[in-house]
Design an enzyme around this catalytic site. Structure first.
Site, mmCIF file in Angstrom:
data_model
loop_
_atom_site.group_PDB
_atom_site.id
_atom_site.type_symbol
_atom_site.label_atom_id
_atom_site.label_comp_id
_atom_site.label_asym_id
_atom_site.label_seq_id
_atom_site.Cartn_x
_atom_site.Cartn_y
_atom_site.Cartn_z
ATOM 1 N N LYS A 11 0.828 -1.206 0.000
ATOM 2 C CA LYS A 11 0.000 0.000 0.000
ATOM 3 C C LYS A 11 0.872 1.269 0.000
ATOM 4 O O LYS A 11 2.087 1.191 0.218
ATOM 5 C CB LYS A 11 -0.918 -0.041 1.229
ATOM 6 C CG LYS A 11 -1.881 -1.244 1.249
ATOM 7 C CD LYS A 11 -2.735 -1.239 2.521
ATOM 8 C CE LYS A 11 -3.678 -2.420 2.571
ATOM 9 N NZ LYS A 11 -4.544 -2.386 3.773
ATOM 10 N N ASN A 118 -1.503 -0.052 7.145
ATOM 11 C CA ASN A 118 -0.878 -1.298 7.606
ATOM 12 C C ASN A 118 -0.043 -1.970 6.514
ATOM 13 O O ASN A 118 0.183 -3.173 6.547
ATOM 14 C CB ASN A 118 -1.937 -2.238 8.189
ATOM 15 C CG ASN A 118 -3.003 -2.591 7.171
ATOM 16 O OD1 ASN A 118 -2.938 -2.190 6.009
ATOM 17 N ND2 ASN A 118 -3.990 -3.359 7.595
ATOM 18 N N HIS A 121 -1.759 -5.471 1.621
ATOM 19 C CA HIS A 121 -3.003 -6.224 1.436
ATOM 20 C C HIS A 121 -2.655 -7.612 0.926
ATOM 21 O O HIS A 121 -1.719 -7.769 0.146
ATOM 22 C CB HIS A 121 -3.889 -5.539 0.386
ATOM 23 C CG HIS A 121 -5.009 -6.427 -0.088
ATOM 24 N ND1 HIS A 121 -6.207 -6.529 0.584
ATOM 25 C CD2 HIS A 121 -5.072 -7.307 -1.121
ATOM 26 C CE1 HIS A 121 -6.968 -7.422 -0.041
ATOM 27 N NE2 HIS A 121 -6.307 -7.911 -1.077
ATOM 28 N N GLU A 132 -9.610 -10.660 -7.076
ATOM 29 C CA GLU A 132 -8.627 -9.574 -7.041
ATOM 30 C C GLU A 132 -7.591 -9.716 -8.167
ATOM 31 O O GLU A 132 -7.168 -8.721 -8.743
ATOM 32 C CB GLU A 132 -7.978 -9.523 -5.650
ATOM 33 C CG GLU A 132 -8.995 -9.080 -4.595
ATOM 34 C CD GLU A 132 -8.587 -9.361 -3.147
ATOM 35 O OE1 GLU A 132 -7.449 -9.846 -2.916
ATOM 36 O OE2 GLU A 132 -9.411 -9.088 -2.256
HETATM 37 P P1 IDP Z 1 -7.136 -7.197 5.996
HETATM 38 O O1 IDP Z 1 -6.382 -6.193 5.144
HETATM 39 O O2 IDP Z 1 -6.274 -7.697 7.129
HETATM 40 O O3 IDP Z 1 -7.770 -8.287 5.193
HETATM 41 P P2 IDP Z 1 -9.804 -6.069 6.269
HETATM 42 O O4 IDP Z 1 -10.691 -6.315 7.417
HETATM 43 O O5 IDP Z 1 -10.127 -6.750 4.963
HETATM 44 O O6 IDP Z 1 -8.300 -6.377 6.726
HETATM 45 O O7 IDP Z 1 -9.777 -4.498 6.057
HETATM 46 C C1 IDP Z 1 -9.261 -3.926 4.872
HETATM 47 C C2 IDP Z 1 -8.366 -2.775 5.227
HETATM 48 O O8 IDP Z 1 -9.147 -1.743 5.827
HETATM 49 C C3 IDP Z 1 -7.285 -3.074 6.293
HETATM 50 O O9 IDP Z 1 -6.147 -3.684 5.742
HETATM 51 C C4 IDP Z 1 -7.009 -1.700 6.838
HETATM 52 O O10 IDP Z 1 -6.197 -0.948 5.926
HETATM 53 C C5 IDP Z 1 -8.402 -1.092 6.855
HETATM 54 N N1 IDP Z 1 -9.091 -1.330 8.138
HETATM 55 C C6 IDP Z 1 -9.653 -2.465 8.568
HETATM 56 N N2 IDP Z 1 -10.211 -2.345 9.782
HETATM 57 C C7 IDP Z 1 -9.997 -1.073 10.137
HETATM 58 C C8 IDP Z 1 -10.347 -0.320 11.307
HETATM 59 O O11 IDP Z 1 -10.962 -0.813 12.265
HETATM 60 N N3 IDP Z 1 -9.950 0.988 11.326
HETATM 61 C C9 IDP Z 1 -9.274 1.559 10.295
HETATM 62 N N4 IDP Z 1 -8.938 0.873 9.159
HETATM 63 C C10 IDP Z 1 -9.287 -0.422 9.095
HETATM 64 MG MG MG Z 2 -9.238 -8.140 3.718
#
Ligand code: IDP
Ligand code: MG
Length: 143
Positions: A11, A118, A121, A132
């Site tokens: 990202k 973070n 992805h 995807e």
């Molecule tokens: P993942 O990337 O670990 O699969 P997902 O739940 O699919 O996590 O969420 C997609 C992306 O959305 C996360 O990687 C993060 O960048 C963002 N995200 C997820 N949960 C939160 C949150 O509670 N607060 C802020 N951003 C979040």
């Molecule tokens: Mg996800």
């Protein structure tokens, strides 16, 4: 369960923090193959398609703004059980909770900026990997 492919995206925070090489090195060291990769600026439309499952969640707008805020690096990785292997390697969604030894745990920013930033992805299931891969690279890259 045999050879499969997954979609991974470094990202904009990972690119800006110059972590591309370090992150890709972890996959190579793990014996995972890179099938293709590209740097791209994710458009609003592509971001909405990619993150459609999160529409309506409190973090959705921040997530779209963040993912379109700079260049990302998109990869297709291939290997044995690669979808779950890569999910293990990236660690928990929230870098604060990601264990040491994982990408999100080891490379997190201190102090932590947000859960959204973070670094990486990775597809979470066979179905999302297929979706995807098609979305970012086209169906010719499906196994
Ligand atoms: P993942 O990337 O670990 O699969 P997902 O739940 O699919 O996590 O969420 C997609 C992306 O959305 C996360 O990687 C993060 O960048 C963002 N995200 C997820 N949960 C939160 C949150 O509670 N607060 C802020 N951003 C979040
Ligand atoms: Mg996800």
């Amino acid at each position: 369960m045999g050879i499969s492919r997954t979609y991974v995206m470094i990202k904009p925070d990972g690119v800006k923090r110059k972590l591309v090489g370090k992150i890709i090195n972890r996959f190579e060291e793990a014996g995972i193959n890179i099938i293709t990769m590209k740097m791209l600026d994710v458009s609003r439309k592509l971001a909405e398609q990619h993150y459609a499952e999160h529409e309506g969640k409190p973090f959705y707008d921040d997530l779209l703004n963040f993912i379109t805020s700079g260049s990302s690096v998109a990869l297709i990785l291939e290997g044995n059980n690669v979808i779950s292997e890569v999910r293990k390697m990236i660690g928990a969604t929230n870098p604060a909770e990601a264990k040491s030894g994982t990408i999100r745990g080891d490379l997190r920013e201190d102090p932590l900026k947000s859960v959204t930033e973070n670094m990486i992805h990775a597809s979470d299931s066979d179905q999302s990997a297929k979706r995807e891969i098609r979305l970012f690279f086209g169906k010719s890259f499906l196994l």
